[in-house]
Design an enzyme around this catalytic site. Structure first.
Site, PDB file in Angstrom:
ATOM      1  N   GLY A 195       0.831  -1.207   0.000  1.00  0.00           N
ATOM      2  CA  GLY A 195       0.000   0.000   0.000  1.00  0.00           C
ATOM      3  C   GLY A 195       0.860   1.249   0.000  1.00  0.00           C
ATOM      4  N   GLY A 233      -0.320   4.831  -0.944  1.00  0.00           N
ATOM      5  CA  GLY A 233      -1.417   5.452  -0.207  1.00  0.00           C
ATOM      6  C   GLY A 233      -0.975   6.628   0.657  1.00  0.00           C
ATOM      7  N   GLN A 234      -1.935   7.146   1.429  1.00  0.00           N
ATOM      8  CA  GLN A 234      -1.693   8.366   2.216  1.00  0.00           C
ATOM      9  C   GLN A 234      -0.545   8.180   3.206  1.00  0.00           C
ATOM     10  OE1 GLN A 234      -4.878   9.407   4.889  1.00  0.00           O
ATOM     11  NE2 GLN A 234      -4.000  11.395   5.384  1.00  0.00           N
ATOM     12  N   ASP A 255       2.330  -1.737  -4.508  1.00  0.00           N
ATOM     13  CA  ASP A 255       0.960  -1.232  -4.527  1.00  0.00           C
ATOM     14  C   ASP A 255       0.256  -1.835  -5.738  1.00  0.00           C
ATOM     15  OD1 ASP A 255      -0.242   1.534  -2.996  1.00  0.00           O
ATOM     16  OD2 ASP A 255      -1.359   0.814  -4.739  1.00  0.00           O
ATOM     17  N   ILE A 256      -1.071  -1.838  -5.680  1.00  0.00           N
ATOM     18  CA  ILE A 256      -1.830  -2.301  -6.857  1.00  0.00           C
ATOM     19  C   ILE A 256      -1.707  -1.254  -7.971  1.00  0.00           C
ATOM     20  CG2 ILE A 256      -4.044  -1.283  -6.152  1.00  0.00           C
ATOM     21  CD1 ILE A 256      -5.345  -3.933  -7.129  1.00  0.00           C
ATOM     22  N   ASP A 271      -0.867  -6.868  -6.383  1.00  0.00           N
ATOM     23  CA  ASP A 271      -2.179  -6.888  -5.731  1.00  0.00           C
ATOM     24  C   ASP A 271      -2.039  -7.822  -4.514  1.00  0.00           C
ATOM     25  OD1 ASP A 271      -4.751  -7.520  -4.962  1.00  0.00           O
ATOM     26  OD2 ASP A 271      -5.483  -7.879  -7.010  1.00  0.00           O
ATOM     27  N   TYR A 299     -14.182  -3.164   7.799  1.00  0.00           N
ATOM     28  CA  TYR A 299     -12.802  -2.695   7.975  1.00  0.00           C
ATOM     29  C   TYR A 299     -12.296  -3.031   9.381  1.00  0.00           C
ATOM     30  CZ  TYR A 299      -9.207   1.011   8.554  1.00  0.00           C
ATOM     31  OH  TYR A 299      -8.074   1.727   8.817  1.00  0.00           O
ATOM     32  N   LYS A 334      -9.367  -5.666  10.600  1.00  0.00           N
ATOM     33  CA  LYS A 334      -8.180  -5.153  11.312  1.00  0.00           C
ATOM     34  C   LYS A 334      -7.979  -5.879  12.633  1.00  0.00           C
ATOM     35  CE  LYS A 334      -6.438  -2.013   8.545  1.00  0.00           C
ATOM     36  NZ  LYS A 334      -5.032  -1.975   8.103  1.00  0.00           N
TER      37      LYS A 334
END
Ligand code: SER
Length: 317
Positions: free
Chosen positions: A9, A12-13, A33-34, A51, A140, A144
């Site tokens: 990931g 991402g952010q 990352d994908i 992925d 989610y 987690k």
């Protein structure tokens, strides 16, 4: 000390800021990352387009990188996960399993995992202690909690040494990915970009938040802490500050002249926020690995506004 890190990931952010921080510390960084490498990630970072739901591809990438630590960040966030729960299960649950299995098979010594306040459900004490019954209401959150527990299992079996932090809502001069805490970030970014933002929550919503530089310190801090200091523990609450949504709006209005922040709650997103902690007790992280955030709401606001303006000028937001 980490010398070679592999990040899932990574586009991402959290990922893009983690890459920058690890590079600054002199680490060799492999991003995966994908999606393709973001234009802001420099070419010295090896990029693996993978992925996480593809077990063989995950294993191949980790095998070729031979990391000392895997930072596993790839996930569908809470709002995205309620819109596509099956995809959320696949990415977060199967993805985490694939990453952990690859780490076991390739003998990766450490795994650091981004857990979340969404791992908790309603009805808990305020602040929420490190160890409480975990009854999340979102897909989610469910995945987690499962990730935390799987990581503890792998650690107990001696298959890898897993650590995780439960992140609150994260604010950065970046692009979030379908989280429910994003109203606060958008007050800053859309507030500056468009001069207005309509929040999808009530003004009295209150959940914990953190500025991204503290989040990155927390993730690297837990990843690098000596196991002797952690004992058997693998998962830690960390917290920055917990303003009401209306307080965010006031702070942004004071710092960005003319901005107009309004509230129009979206029922299902508000229900997610109402099921989360209002604040976290992070004393265990402070004691075990010296966690200590640097930014409060005002310090963050002062730091982030020029950063958002710079990114807007470069067309990056
Ligand atoms: N920021 C996340 C979300 O809103 C919570 O971990 O989904």
């Amino acid at each position: 000390m980490t010398t070679r890190a592999f990040i899932t990931g990574a586009g991402g952010q959290v990922g893009v800021d983690l890459i920058a921080a690890l590079r600054e510390r002199g680490c060799e960084v492999h991003g995966s990352d994908i999606a393709d490498r973001p234009s802001t990630v420099d070419a010295s970072v090896r990029w693996h387009k993978v992925d996480v739901t593809d077990a063989a591809a995950v294993r191949r990438a980790i095998q070729s990188a031979r990391p000392d630590v895997v930072y596993h960040l790839a996930a569908i966030l809470s709002s995205g996960g309620e819109e596509k729960p099956q995809l959320c299960y696949l990415v977060n649950q199967t993805g985490t399993w694939n990453v952990l299995e690859a780490c076991r098979e390739e003998k990766v010594p450490r795994v650091a995992f981004a857990s979340t306040i969404a791992a908790f459900g309603p009805g808990l004490p305020d602040p929420v202690p490190n160890e409480v019954p975990m009854r999340p209401r979102t897909m989610y959150g469910v995945t987690k909690v499962a990730g935390e527990l799987l990581g503890e299992y792998y650690t107990a079996r001696g298959w890898t040494d897993f650590r995780s932090v439960r992140f609150p809502g994260l604010i950065s001069a970046g692009k979030p990915g379908q989280g429910t805490s994003d109203y606060a970030l958008y007050m800053y970014t859309d507030g500056i970009k468009f001069g207005r933002y309509e929040a999808f929550c009530r003004p009295d919503s209150k959940i914990p938040f953190m500025y991204m530089p503290d989040a990155i310190d927390g993730l690297i801090g837990v990843a690098e802490a000596p196991r002797e200091r952690l004992g058997k523990r693998c998962t830690y609450n960390i917290q920055g500050f917990s303003p009401l949504a209306s307080e965010f709006a006031e702070v942004v209005a004071a710092a960005v002249p003319g901005v107009k922040i309004t509230f129009k709650p979206v029922e299902w997103r508000q229900a997610i926020l109402d099921s989360w902690p209002r604040s976290l007790d992070d004393t265990v992280a402070r004691a075990d690995w010296d966690w200590c955030p640097k930014y409060g709401l005002d310090a963050m606001t002062k730091d982030i506004i020029p950063k958002i303006r710079e990114k807007l000028a470069r067309g990056e937001l």
